[in-house]
Design an enzyme around this catalytic site. Sequence first.
Site, PDB file in Angstrom:
ATOM      1  CG  ASN A   9      -3.262   2.113  64.912  1.00 59.75           C
ATOM      2  OD1 ASN A   9      -3.196   0.896  64.716  1.00 59.75           O
ATOM      3  ND2 ASN A   9      -4.379   2.718  65.324  1.00 59.75           N
ATOM      4  CE  LYS A  11      -6.448   3.807  62.176  1.00 60.23           C
ATOM      5  NZ  LYS A  11      -7.530   4.733  62.321  1.00 60.23           N
ATOM      6  CG  HIS A  95      -7.265   3.547  68.648  1.00 59.10           C
ATOM      7  ND1 HIS A  95      -8.366   3.698  67.830  1.00 59.10           N
ATOM      8  CD2 HIS A  95      -6.250   4.202  68.028  1.00 59.10           C
ATOM      9  CE1 HIS A  95      -8.010   4.411  66.767  1.00 59.10           C
ATOM     10  NE2 HIS A  95      -6.733   4.719  66.863  1.00 59.10           N
ATOM     11  CD  GLU A  97     -10.067   3.233  64.333  1.00 60.74           C
ATOM     12  OE1 GLU A  97      -9.327   2.238  64.269  1.00 60.74           O
ATOM     13  OE2 GLU A  97      -9.887   4.258  63.645  1.00 60.74           O
ATOM     14  CD  GLU A 167      -5.004   8.495  68.266  1.00 61.32           C
ATOM     15  OE1 GLU A 167      -4.220   8.558  67.321  1.00 61.32           O
ATOM     16  OE2 GLU A 167      -5.730   7.510  68.475  1.00 61.32           O
ATOM     17  N   GLY A 173      -8.882   9.540  60.844  1.00 62.81           N
ATOM     18  CA  GLY A 173      -9.267   8.983  59.548  1.00 62.81           C
ATOM     19  C   GLY A 173     -10.204   9.860  58.750  1.00 62.81           C
ATOM     20  CB  SER A 213      -6.218  13.633  59.705  1.00 64.62           C
ATOM     21  OG  SER A 213      -7.407  12.857  59.607  1.00 64.62           O
TER      22      SER A 213
END
Length: 259
Positions: A9, A11, A95, A97, A167, A173, A213
Amino acid sequence: MRRPFVAGNWKMHHLTQDALPFVDVLREACDRFSDVDVALFPPVTLLSNLSRAFAGVRVRLGAQVCHQARQGAYTGELSPAHLSDVGAQLVLCGHSERRQIFGEDDAIVAARLAAAQEEGLEPILCVGETEDEREKGETEAVLKRQLTSALKDRGSDQVSRITLAYEPVWAIGTGKTATPDIAQEAHAFLRAELRALFGDSIADACRILYGGSVKPDNLAGLLDQPDIDGGLVGGASLQPESFVALIREASRMRPRSVD
Ligand code: PEP
């Protein structure tokens, strides 16, 4: 058999000049590690170019989000039909985010997942708890809610064409990967929920990726776990070398029979 699956991904990273070096490297990696399924989720602006560049290469392309309407007065949005038109075959749904920054709630995620499937896009449904939710002991309740609300109106045939990604939000991240044991516990829980909702064959065949990560040096430990079938990877997918290193690690995953 659940084949290992590595998905990158990107992003909101990479322009055309950054993306093109992936093409030759991934062509070779896909030939060499032919037992691993590979997908990339670049910014949507790159999809058209990359789908031409990857013609004949076993890399599937996807979008990071889609709108739930097929068309209409939704300035700035893209429908599954638009994404498919520029070469997307997959789409990320839910996701963290998107949930956290853009306010996508469970109902929106469910609508987007359904719209994606109607257009023939294959969804990767992302679920995961925040640090606060984990500390309060709410992890399983959150996973159950996110999974059930996205899949409750889907038939077995539709669910058989979905990939899940666990996730944990606290691992995305942050450099804080879930330990293999923590990740396995969540994956086993998700597979048990799938079993309760849709039966053995769907639960056994569904691939559940871990994201948060993931790096070349921690993927093997995660893939040693019986319910972790691959990785959804942000940061470590941004360089061709580390993305290929992830594919190499995944090719060492022990085969998972669904019988
Ligand atoms: C992600 O964006 O889905 C992700 C897992 O990111 P990272 O690998 O950078 O934690």
